[in-house]
Motif scaffolding. Sequence first.
Motif, short mmCIF file in Angstrom:
data_model
loop_
_atom_site.label_atom_id
_atom_site.label_comp_id
_atom_site.label_asym_id
_atom_site.label_seq_id
_atom_site.Cartn_x
_atom_site.Cartn_y
_atom_site.Cartn_z
N GLU A 80 82.09 -56.41 -54.37
CA GLU A 80 82.91 -57.62 -54.37
C GLU A 80 84.30 -57.38 -54.96
N SER A 82 86.13 -59.67 -56.09
CA SER A 82 86.20 -60.55 -57.26
C SER A 82 85.69 -59.88 -58.54
N GLU A 83 84.93 -58.79 -58.39
CA GLU A 83 84.42 -58.04 -59.54
C GLU A 83 85.19 -56.73 -59.75
N VAL A 94 88.47 -54.83 -65.24
CA VAL A 94 87.66 -56.05 -65.32
C VAL A 94 86.64 -55.90 -66.44
N ASP A 100 91.46 -60.30 -64.62
CA ASP A 100 90.70 -61.29 -63.88
C ASP A 100 91.14 -61.13 -62.43
N MET A 101 90.24 -60.73 -61.57
CA MET A 101 90.61 -60.45 -60.18
C MET A 101 91.17 -61.68 -59.47
N ASP A 102 90.89 -62.87 -59.97
CA ASP A 102 91.47 -64.08 -59.38
C ASP A 102 92.99 -64.10 -59.52
#
Length: 179
Positions: A80, A82-83, A94, A100-102
């Motif tokens: 992912e 996002s991770e 991370v 924070d991948m966001d």
Amino acid sequence: RADSGITDLASTKGKKLGFADPDSTSGYLIPNVSLPADIGAPIAEFYSETGFGGGHENLVLGVLDGTWDVGTTFGSGQGEFSEGYTSGNLRIMVDKGLLDMDDLVEVWQSPIIPNGPLMVSNKLPAETKAQVTAFFKALPETDFECFDAFTAGGYTNFVDAGQPLYQTIIDARKSVIGG
């Protein structure tokens, strides 16, 4: 950055591109030779400025603080986004709580880059080379925790590899340094 208005590779035109390090395969060499085909222009013509961020982690931090609009780093591309994927600089950041991948948008992935090889000097006796090779190939079974830490996680084993696997890297390096 996610709040930059950059959403895809085309929207990076005219922006500042930071490479991780001039000695990095994933953070400079491969993007330097592969990116022009995907942007349809030489890097120096497509981007307003390029430079180096002082390593992978510093480059990502430079993107986050606005020093660079776009930056190159490495991630496995598996798992992912996002991770931070399963492994690589993004995942390490991370896991350290630095990223924070966001806060980021991925706009490009390079062609697959093989991991660096583990090599044994040809000057060593054949028996020693065989022992070192056997040790590393067995490590996932003999001490998975050590193997997982050594590979920064997300890997399953080591495999034999020869020059053909690395020929793209060799050719790319030669195109940058000549010869």
